[in-house]
Motif scaffolding. Structure first.
Motif, PDB file in Angstrom:
ATOM      1  N   GLY A 446      47.414  -6.617 -42.302  1.00 13.03           N
ATOM      2  CA  GLY A 446      46.653  -6.118 -40.985  1.00 13.03           C
ATOM      3  C   GLY A 446      46.082  -5.115 -40.772  1.00 13.03           C
ATOM      4  N   ASP A 447      45.943  -4.356 -39.708  1.00 12.75           N
ATOM      5  CA  ASP A 447      44.510  -3.166 -39.822  1.00 12.75           C
ATOM      6  C   ASP A 447      44.508  -2.036 -39.021  1.00 12.75           C
ATOM      7  N   PHE A 448      44.521  -1.244 -39.778  1.00 12.89           N
ATOM      8  CA  PHE A 448      45.503   0.231 -39.222  1.00 12.89           C
ATOM      9  C   PHE A 448      44.115   1.501 -39.234  1.00 12.89           C
ATOM     10  N   SER A 449      44.847   2.592 -38.398  1.00 12.76           N
ATOM     11  CA  SER A 449      43.743   3.282 -38.714  1.00 12.76           C
ATOM     12  C   SER A 449      43.872   4.730 -38.910  1.00 12.76           C
ATOM     13  N   ILE A 450      43.459   5.736 -38.953  1.00  7.71           N
ATOM     14  CA  ILE A 450      44.060   6.961 -39.268  1.00  7.71           C
ATOM     15  C   ILE A 450      42.952   8.182 -39.419  1.00  7.71           C
ATOM     16  N   ASN A 451      42.996   8.958 -37.768  1.00  4.18           N
ATOM     17  CA  ASN A 451      42.161   9.913 -37.608  1.00  4.18           C
ATOM     18  C   ASN A 451      40.836   8.959 -37.200  1.00  4.18           C
ATOM     19  N   GLY A 452      40.627   8.255 -36.974  1.00  2.00           N
ATOM     20  CA  GLY A 452      39.318   7.729 -37.175  1.00  2.00           C
ATOM     21  C   GLY A 452      38.853   6.424 -38.155  1.00  2.00           C
ATOM     22  N   SER A 520      37.272  -6.331 -56.757  1.00  6.51           N
ATOM     23  CA  SER A 520      38.121  -7.229 -57.123  1.00  6.51           C
ATOM     24  C   SER A 520      37.621  -8.501 -55.285  1.00  6.51           C
ATOM     25  N   HIS A 521      38.482  -8.037 -54.428  1.00 12.45           N
ATOM     26  CA  HIS A 521      38.459  -8.651 -53.337  1.00 12.45           C
ATOM     27  C   HIS A 521      38.891  -7.709 -52.303  1.00 12.45           C
ATOM     28  N   MET A 522      37.921  -6.636 -52.656  1.00 13.70           N
ATOM     29  CA  MET A 522      38.521  -5.334 -51.151  1.00 13.70           C
ATOM     30  C   MET A 522      37.932  -5.005 -49.749  1.00 13.70           C
ATOM     31  N   VAL A 523      37.986  -5.414 -49.196  1.00 12.48           N
ATOM     32  CA  VAL A 523      37.710  -5.696 -47.479  1.00 12.48           C
ATOM     33  C   VAL A 523      37.166  -4.282 -46.712  1.00 12.48           C
ATOM     34  N   THR A 524      38.092  -3.420 -47.595  1.00 11.75           N
ATOM     35  CA  THR A 524      37.704  -2.082 -46.689  1.00 11.75           C
ATOM     36  C   THR A 524      38.428  -1.331 -47.650  1.00 11.75           C
ATOM     37  N   ASN A 525      37.164   0.273 -47.990  1.00  9.72           N
ATOM     38  CA  ASN A 525      38.246   0.990 -48.866  1.00  9.72           C
ATOM     39  C   ASN A 525      38.792   2.076 -48.498  1.00  9.72           C
ATOM     40  N   CYS A 526      39.699   2.360 -49.421  1.00  9.90           N
ATOM     41  CA  CYS A 526      40.725   4.003 -48.330  1.00  9.90           C
ATOM     42  C   CYS A 526      39.911   4.569 -49.989  1.00  9.90           C
ATOM     43  N   TYR A 527      38.744   5.161 -50.366  1.00  6.75           N
ATOM     44  CA  TYR A 527      38.681   5.861 -50.741  1.00  6.75           C
ATOM     45  C   TYR A 527      38.851   7.408 -50.607  1.00  6.75           C
ATOM     46  N   TRP A 528      38.602   7.715 -48.774  1.00  8.87           N
ATOM     47  CA  TRP A 528      38.599   8.641 -48.463  1.00  8.87           C
ATOM     48  C   TRP A 528      40.668   9.144 -48.168  1.00  8.87           C
ATOM     49  N   LEU A 529      41.066   7.816 -48.160  1.00  3.90           N
ATOM     50  CA  LEU A 529      42.756   8.202 -48.118  1.00  3.90           C
ATOM     51  C   LEU A 529      43.698   8.898 -49.461  1.00  3.90           C
ATOM     52  N   LEU A 530      42.673   8.426 -51.177  1.00  2.00           N
ATOM     53  CA  LEU A 530      42.744   8.436 -51.995  1.00  2.00           C
ATOM     54  C   LEU A 530      42.502  10.153 -52.018  1.00  2.00           C
ATOM     55  N   ARG A 531      41.423  10.379 -51.812  1.00  2.00           N
ATOM     56  CA  ARG A 531      40.981  11.901 -52.442  1.00  2.00           C
ATOM     57  C   ARG A 531      42.046  13.060 -50.899  1.00  2.00           C
ATOM     58  N   ASP A 543      46.948  18.210 -45.516  1.00  2.00           N
ATOM     59  CA  ASP A 543      45.360  17.326 -44.448  1.00  2.00           C
ATOM     60  C   ASP A 543      46.435  17.260 -42.627  1.00  2.00           C
ATOM     61  N   PRO A 544      46.034  17.915 -41.891  1.00  2.00           N
ATOM     62  CA  PRO A 544      46.942  18.226 -40.512  1.00  2.00           C
ATOM     63  C   PRO A 544      47.674  16.607 -39.572  1.00  2.00           C
ATOM     64  N   VAL A 545      46.690  15.788 -40.397  1.00  2.00           N
ATOM     65  CA  VAL A 545      47.128  14.652 -39.721  1.00  2.00           C
ATOM     66  C   VAL A 545      48.326  14.424 -40.324  1.00  2.00           C
TER      67      VAL A 545
END
Length: 717
Positions: A446-452, A520-531, A543-545
């Protein structure tokens, strides 16, 4: 042999066999603008990891896009692919063969001499790195000039490692060396044009160009026996502790002397000295909060195991075969971490082989292997008492789904069954159990969003156990696991997938999916989350959120009904580096713990075992190597070859298995390991035997004395 490297680009670690072998000329593809074709597979070769490092491949590149050729019927058509580029190189090889006079052709022409002519004559392209272009673009005229005056010799490819030459020497030029780091491994290929078999005469030598360059400490692992035509030379480089504050450049040469038996009609050995030039950048040791350690050791790759893909939505690529390395399918993430100021090191040995006080975060992504008990205990202590941060990116694990993925392979004529899921969740749960954390067996999408920030969850798992006081984030996903497909088909529910917590002096973050980091088969990256995760685990920045009150759980979370179990129908010890193996620090760990069990652990340990599985001990494997060596010695001794037989016997007697396929020699203090594994136990056994025999002899004497006394008494009677 000339072979296409494959059309699985632009992904790294996608070399096809046999082009990834050192004695094969592997060819990549470029377009007419001298750009690497997007479809052309990239290096590095992956069968050397986790304990080694991949070699530079392809060897050369040639035109492979829109190449005109004849149809089977009439006319012409254009084709694209590395299998179009490789015939171009094969044709060039045929032309180069004609350069050599017929009377000397058989003497001079071999796979090594031809590869030397191709790679030394190639034209280096300005933008691609060495895992994209190898030596560069095929240059027929340069190779002709080299081959027409060719004299049999040995060389090293590549013969230069220059940290100032970016981007060609990526990934090495992306991160300088510093004191206290895990050794940097550079694996070069020895090309021996003097004969099908060759030998390294003596250990390679490091010759620094100035006094400052003495700050570099190098150990070598290499092929004692170079056969057929090629061998490997691996450099293990680390900066000495006295260079902790040094900043600058280190230069020097590695020299290796290689010899081959005399050719027909010759009475002397063929000897050649080859060299490799090093120019390395060094910086002061970074602070702990900027150092990240990547766990490579607990990754199982294909081959030999059937490790299924991480994203089950990808139907045309059923195997997880790209190496799962920082410099293969996680290379974009690696570049992002370097851009963010982090220094990322690779751990190819158990957790006992690194000092946690030097690192802010241990990064564990998409791991499939088991864990030694000593690793579990040490990691808990490193986190709770040592303040180490831990970031875990898991994957799906569902036995019913794995059973459905079984298939019959026409090549091997056998049934293939996944040895684990996308990750080994039962093993991860055992590792994280002391921390009060566990994953489930769901397969969520599924898809989800955190703080935009938009993210995609691709066949990830859920969190079923987490300590109270932590912060857990749940989102609406669809459960596609086989065990729940009939019950919840098409129904979306909230599942917990992201958790943050502080445990003792350390900080831990777990996330149920790794596809957002994998190129390899990335749809969207989550590098922002890793940082954000590394900000927390390494620097305690919240992070406050992500740390909002709404995400905080007051009581421990635990769903016992979804606890996944290990498979009992697969012999996991065949594929594992842990099950049935000896806990040992390998050649990618700090020199001071080579051949030991690591920091603060006694050398003699025990094997990791799983119920019902046979184990393979280090002792048994070492015995096999030793017997093979003795057999080879006997063979050469009986042959009566006195000109070079003694050196051959010495070479074979030192051989061990480093890369899994080639014999090697290394400079580690093996007598310490062998003495501990064999001499000391043998000494104890011998001492016990002597004591036992002496006790038996004393007992017999007493019986004789008693028998004699009773005999004299009966005679008197």
């Amino acid at each position: 042999m000339v072979s296409a490297i494959g059309n699985d680009g632009p992904l790294y670690g996608t070399l096809n066999n046999p082009a990834d072998q050192s004695d094969v000329i592997g060819v990549g593809g470029i377009d007419y603008s001298d750009h690497i074709a997007s479809f052309s597979s990239r290096g590095m070769s992956t069968w050397e990891i986790p304990h080694g490092y991949g070699r530079v491949k392809p060897d050369v590149v040639a035109y492979g896009r829109e190449i005109m050729g004849s149809k089977i019927t009439t006319g012409c058509k254009s084709l694209s692919g590395t299998s179009v580029a490789s015939p171009v190189v094969a044709g060039a090889v045929c032309l180069l063969v004609s350069v050599l006079p017929e009377e000397t052709r058989k003497e001079l022409l071999n796979p090594a001499s031809m590869k030397q002519a191709l790679v030394e004559g190639a034209s280096k392209l300005s933008v691609p790195n060495m895992y994209e272009q190898g030596a560069g673009k095929l240059n027929l005229w340069n190779s002709y000039e080299i081959l027409k005056d060719y004299k049999p010799r040995a060389t090293i490819f590549p013969n230069i490692l220059d940290y100032t030459e970016c981007p060609y020497t990526w990934p090495f030029c992306r991160q300088p060396l510093y004191a206290g780091a895990m050794p940097i491994i550079f694996n070069a290929t020895i090309l021996n044009g003097m004969g099908v078999v060759g030998y390294v005469e003596s250990p390679p030598t490091w010759r620094p160009l100035n006094d400052v360059s003495n700050l570099l400490s190098i150990r070598f692992t290499y092929s004692d026996v170079i056969w057929p035509w090629t061998g490997f030379l691996a450099l293990h480089m680390q900066i000495k502790d006295e260079g902790a504050h040094f900043s600058g450049v280190i230069e020097g040469n590695i020299t290796v002397k290689v010899y081959s038996p005399p050719h027909i009609g010759e009475n002397r050995l063929r000897i050649s000295e080859c060299w490799l030039y090093l120019k390395l950048k060094v910086v002061p040791t970074p602070p702990r909060m900027k150092r990240v350690l990547w766990d490579q050791y607990h990754n199982i790759k294909y081959p030999p195991g059937y490790i299924p893909r991480d994203s089950l939505d990808v139907r045309n690529d059923i195997l997880d075969w790209h190496g799962d390395h920082l410099h293969t399918n996680f290379h974009t993430m690696y570049n992002m971490l370097r851009d963010a100021g982090y220094f990322v090191e690779t751990l190819g040995s158990p957790f006992t082989c690194f000092d946690a006080n030097h690192y802010g975060t241990l990064l564990m992504v998409d791991l499939e292997d088991e864990y030694f008990r000593e690793e579990i205990d040490k990691l808990r202590d490193d986190i709770v008492n040592g303040g180490l941060g831990l970031a875990v990116f898991a994957e799906w694990y569902n036995i019913n789904s794995m059973v459905k993925m079984r298939f019959f392979d026409d090549n091997t004529r056998s049934w293939w069954t996944p040895v684990t899921g996308g990750a080994n969740i039962p093993a991860l749960n055992e590792l994280l159990g002391p921390l009060g954390i566990a994953f489930g067996d769901r397969i969520l999408n599924g898809d989800f969003s955190i703080n935009g920030e938009q993210s995609h969850y691709a066949s990830g798992t859920d969190i079923i156990k987490f300590p109270g006081g932590g912060y857990v984030h749940s989102f609406e996903f669809q459960d596609n696991s086989e065990s729940s497909a009939t019950q919840n088909s098409g129904i979306s529910k909230d599942f917990s997938v992201l958790g943050f917590t502080e445990i003792g002096a350390g900080r831990v973050v777990v996330y149920g999916d790794s596809n957002c980091l994998d190129s390899s088969h990335m749809v969207t990256n989550c590098y922002w989350l890793l940082r954000k995760i590394l900000d927390f685990t390494s620097n305690n920045v919240k992070d406050p959120v992500l740390f909002s009150d709404s995400a905080r759980i007051g009581f421990p979370m635990h769903d016992k009904s979804r606890q996944p179990s290990r498979r009992t129908d697969v012999n996991f010890s065949i594929y594992s580096g842990v099950v049935g193996r000896e806990l040992m620090c390998h050649h990618d760990s700090r020199f001071e713990v080579w051949g030991t069990k690591g920091y603060g652990i006694q050398l003699m340990g025990r094997n990791r075992k799983l119920p019902r599985y046979p184990t393979i001990t280090l002792d048994r494997e070492f015995n096999v190597t030793k017997k093979a060596s003795e057999s080879t010695e006997t063979q050469y001794r009986n042959s009566g070859n006195s000109s070079y037989g003694e050196v051959v016997r010495s070479s074979f007697s030192k051989s061990m298995d480093f890369l899994g396929l080639l014999n090697h020699h290394d400079e580690v203090d093996l007598p310490l390991l062998i003495a501990t594994q064999w001499v000391l136990p043998a000494f104890v056994a011998a001492a016990c035997l002597v004591l036992f025999l002496s006790w038996r002899m004393r007992r017999k004497r007493r019986h004789r004395r008693k028998g004699s006394a009773s005999g004299r008494m009966s005679n008197l009677v």
